[in-house]
Enzyme design. Sequence first.
Site, PDB file in Angstrom:
ATOM      1  N   SER A 180       1.281  -1.501  -0.455  1.00 10.65           N
ATOM      2  CA  SER A 180       0.311   0.136  -0.365  1.00 10.65           C
ATOM      3  C   SER A 180       0.800   1.179   0.126  1.00 10.65           C
ATOM      4  O   SER A 180       1.338   1.233  -0.993  1.00 10.65           O
ATOM      5  CB  SER A 180      -0.978   0.006   1.208  1.00 10.65           C
ATOM      6  OG  SER A 180      -1.977   0.873   1.400  1.00 10.65           O
ATOM      7  N   ASP A 240      -5.528  -4.657  -1.988  1.00 12.45           N
ATOM      8  CA  ASP A 240      -4.517  -3.791  -0.901  1.00 12.45           C
ATOM      9  C   ASP A 240      -4.082  -5.062  -0.667  1.00 12.45           C
ATOM     10  O   ASP A 240      -4.636  -5.903   0.281  1.00 12.45           O
ATOM     11  CB  ASP A 240      -5.019  -3.153   0.037  1.00 12.45           C
ATOM     12  CG  ASP A 240      -4.167  -2.194   0.986  1.00 12.45           C
ATOM     13  OD1 ASP A 240      -3.599  -2.785   1.532  1.00 12.45           O
ATOM     14  OD2 ASP A 240      -4.675  -1.162   1.293  1.00 12.45           O
TER      15      ASP A 240
END
Length: 747
Positions: free
Chosen positions: A65, A211
């Site tokens: 991320s 993610d």
Amino acid sequence: MRYLRSIPVLSLCLLFALLAQPAHADRPKIGLALSGGGAKGSAHIAVLELIEANNIPIDYVAGTSIGAYVGGLYALGYSAPEIKQIMYSAELERGYSDAIDRARLPFREKRQYDKFNIRLDAGYRDGEFHLPSGVLYGQSMSAAYRRSVGNIPRFDSFDELAIPFRAVATDLATSEAVAISHGDLVQAMKASAAVPGALVPVELEDRLLVDGGMSQNLPISEVRRMGADIVIAVDISSLLLAQHEIDDALAVLDQILNFLTVKNLEADKKLLGERDIYIRPLVDDLSTGDFSDLDRPFAAGMTAAIQQRQALRQLSVSEAEYEEYQRGKRQKLIELKRRGNLPIAKVVLINRSNFNDQYLLDTLGIEPGLPLSTAQLLRAVDRVYSLGKFERVEAEIEDRTDGRAVIVEAVEKSWGPNYFDVGLGWEDDFTLDSVINLDFAFTIGNITENNGEWRNELGIGTDKTFRSEVYLPLDQNHNLYQASVYEYQRTDRNYFIDNERAFIFDQTSHSVELGLGYIPGHVASFEAGLSFEQGKIDNKIFLEGQIRYSSPGLYLKFGYDSLDRISFPTRGNRLTLQINARDEDVSGDLFGDGETIEEEYRSIQYLLDWKGALSRGNHGIIGIASMAYLDSEIDESIHFVELGGFLNLSGYHRNALFGNNKVFAALAYQYNLGSSLFGLNNFPIYAGASLEAGNVWPAAESIKASDLINAGSIYLSTDSKLGPIALAYGAAEGGNRSIYFYLGKNL
């Protein structure tokens, strides 16, 4: 003997040769694992600063991320201070909004944007309703990452970077961690940060990726797999919420996501050995989504790194060795930037839409044979995305044997091409009836090869309307078009005497327009055509009268619109000019007193409206002007114009004055309190004041400058998901005063 005596000499030579070898040949390989944590990611930069200050070379980087963003920039060869500058200026918070600024929309779409102010991404196709697979499509995030990374090409392997790199994402189908090791660095960063449900998944090599925090938020195992002997792990992940913090549906969802993150985080932390260094900045009380204050997580990261300074220093190398390491990194970065300045040999379009290739290529406007800067590439992509028909438009750069290619992928909205729109307007001056309008629209797209549309709009509330338009581009580039419009309107109109309502009459009309138009760019439009209107004005409730009218004619329209907002703009201009030539036939008895009107006459009506704005810092100026002039055989027309209301002769009721000729001008000053006092850069709160003058006249001969009415207002306004919100006080000559409230109404 001579041979034996030479042995010590050979041994010494060998020893000197070994000492002359670079020390890094025997030093342990150091890997850096950077966790996800959103806006808290500036803590990673602080740790990098201390790593560099202590001459610690990094051999491998893996990030998840925001860790993939910071780690990717470090792997490119940027220093920690450079990454800090890049991240602080990247406006990453804009990555969490894919709304198209009004100024960037095509001219025709601006009207729809203003009227249908509630953003509703919904469509209907094959007998089913369709919605996006996420709240955001990731277009703005791609742009923010591209600005940060620059025009670097695709890589066969991220091992080609200054530091070998991996971005960790999660396979949405299998829940497995995926270490992205090649391809476009921007796409890798984006996939690693695609929060499920918020951002649409990123499709890479037949996988839907989201993610990486869902599967491996602190990629210790990945950096170990790359070859690291010692791992520096920086953990800025969120902890589980306490019970008292779980107080709404969003908190429940956040907690569920935290379950997955915490679970895989603990598993990865068990892989840390005695020589590894674990750094946990105290950022638990900071928001993952607040990019407005990056200094706090940066300071927390520096504090945590300093606490581990003694352990970090064990990994230091000599000044000479570190300079050699840094020189190698810098040389790689310089080479990548040099390649980014090479001319573009070709543009490759991957067109996943019903729009023709040439139209999209012309809209892109990328010329082969010339260098292409990052800013130019982003503007080109934005021109296509701002057409308003695409879910995402992304570009990659690839070095091929025949030259450098820009590969542009344009993906039409998956919930189209038939769309729903909703608009809301509420206006009140606290003395008369509220004006509340709710509008719905349904557009059927791609009805012709050139992407023609059939759009139907329905308005309910104070004003009842129905509008149906068939809009047909006539060429591949959508410069020429033909438009056919039918419109029905029924409105309760107030008749005022000295700003006091005397009675209400109903006006009902049916109108048709058949026009041909030319659009030279996204800010202007010309249209000419035939028109016909038929209607009646009723006054049955109070005065038992009615007037009927019909008016065939010709019209000419010109429009220019570059305003960033239709209400309380800060930059741009909007100018509309319309000329209507009509043969009018009017008959009836409005007041029921036996005086019947029978009129047939020709008229030419000239209408001009302008609004402009400019700003500097928190200060802004708005100018408004409008004019109506009637050239009629009988000095009047059933097509009257109106004046009155906030910023339209403030102090008067809405449309309290009407006639066939009008002059109005206003100058307003506004100050952005949201930015200056509260630091809300993306949430403007304007305090403003206006000076106004204007009036209406029944006939051209009666126009006198001495009749102008002076007025003014003070107001507070802001933007919201429902459109502008404003509270204002207006005053005009003659003792006319009014308080106004607006919600969702475009002024």
